[in-house]
Design an enzyme around this catalytic site. Structure first.
Site, mmCIF file in Angstrom:
data_model
loop_
_atom_site.group_PDB
_atom_site.id
_atom_site.type_symbol
_atom_site.label_atom_id
_atom_site.label_comp_id
_atom_site.label_asym_id
_atom_site.label_seq_id
_atom_site.Cartn_x
_atom_site.Cartn_y
_atom_site.Cartn_z
ATOM 1 N N GLU A 196 0.820 -1.215 0.000
ATOM 2 C CA GLU A 196 0.000 0.000 0.000
ATOM 3 C C GLU A 196 0.849 1.257 0.000
ATOM 4 O OE1 GLU A 196 -1.764 1.418 3.873
ATOM 5 O OE2 GLU A 196 -1.583 -0.734 4.296
ATOM 6 N N ARG A 216 -2.094 11.482 6.940
ATOM 7 C CA ARG A 216 -1.948 10.752 5.679
ATOM 8 C C ARG A 216 -3.256 10.737 4.891
ATOM 9 N NH1 ARG A 216 -0.192 5.062 7.022
ATOM 10 N NH2 ARG A 216 -0.096 4.787 4.789
ATOM 11 N N ARG A 245 -5.487 5.862 -0.831
ATOM 12 C CA ARG A 245 -4.384 4.919 -0.977
ATOM 13 C C ARG A 245 -4.412 4.272 -2.359
ATOM 14 N NH1 ARG A 245 -3.942 6.880 3.349
ATOM 15 N NH2 ARG A 245 -3.518 5.933 5.380
ATOM 16 N N HIS A 276 -10.291 4.968 2.575
ATOM 17 C CA HIS A 276 -9.505 4.146 3.506
ATOM 18 C C HIS A 276 -9.968 2.703 3.543
ATOM 19 C CE1 HIS A 276 -7.277 3.112 7.235
ATOM 20 N NE2 HIS A 276 -6.389 3.905 6.658
#
Length: 141
Positions: free
Chosen positions: A95, A106, A110, A130
């Protein structure tokens, strides 16, 4: 009636014991999702690489180049514990954080890529929530 209920309880316990002896989980063990369970990957909504946010396109380029990455956790193994992606051996998926403009953390975005060679991924997925949902990335578009 009590004898029938008692017999059923014992039969159930014996069945579970026999199944656990051959490696099959018992009724009290964590259940596995059915093979036909809906996936969090929506293959009908594959997203072209050019359609991703500019930050995601940059991260994808960095993945192919082998870095450098902005965050220490980038490149770690993605465990796929929720089985949201197709099942593969542990270590197949990695990831990477896609920076979110204005976020102090963050963020939730992703890219998760999988393959035997990290810089030559067989498949990549984008999530903006997420890991709640994934879109396969089509690198040709």
């Amino acid at each position: 009636m009590a004898k029938t209920a008692s017999w059923l309880m014992w039969a159930s316990l014996l069945s579970c014991a026999a199944l656990s002896d051959v490696g099959v989980s018992s009724a009290w063990a964590r259940s596995r999702p059915a093979a036909s369970a809906p996936s969090l990957v929506d293959s009908a909504s594959a997203i072209g690489l050019s359609q991703l946010p500019p930050q995601a396109q940059d991260v994808h380029r960095r993945i192919l180049a082998g870095g450098p990455f902005r965050y220490a956790k980038d490149g770690i193994v993605f465990g796929n514990r929720e089985r949201a992606l197709p099942r593969k051996p542990r270590g197949f998926y990695h990831e990477y954080t896609v920076p979110t403009p204005g976020s102090r953390t963050r963020g939730a975005r992703r890219i998760v890529c999988g393959g035997e060679v990290v810089q030559i991924p067989e498949t990549c997925f984008y999530t903006e929530d997420h890991y709640s949902s994934f879109k396969p990335i089509d690198p040709r578009h």
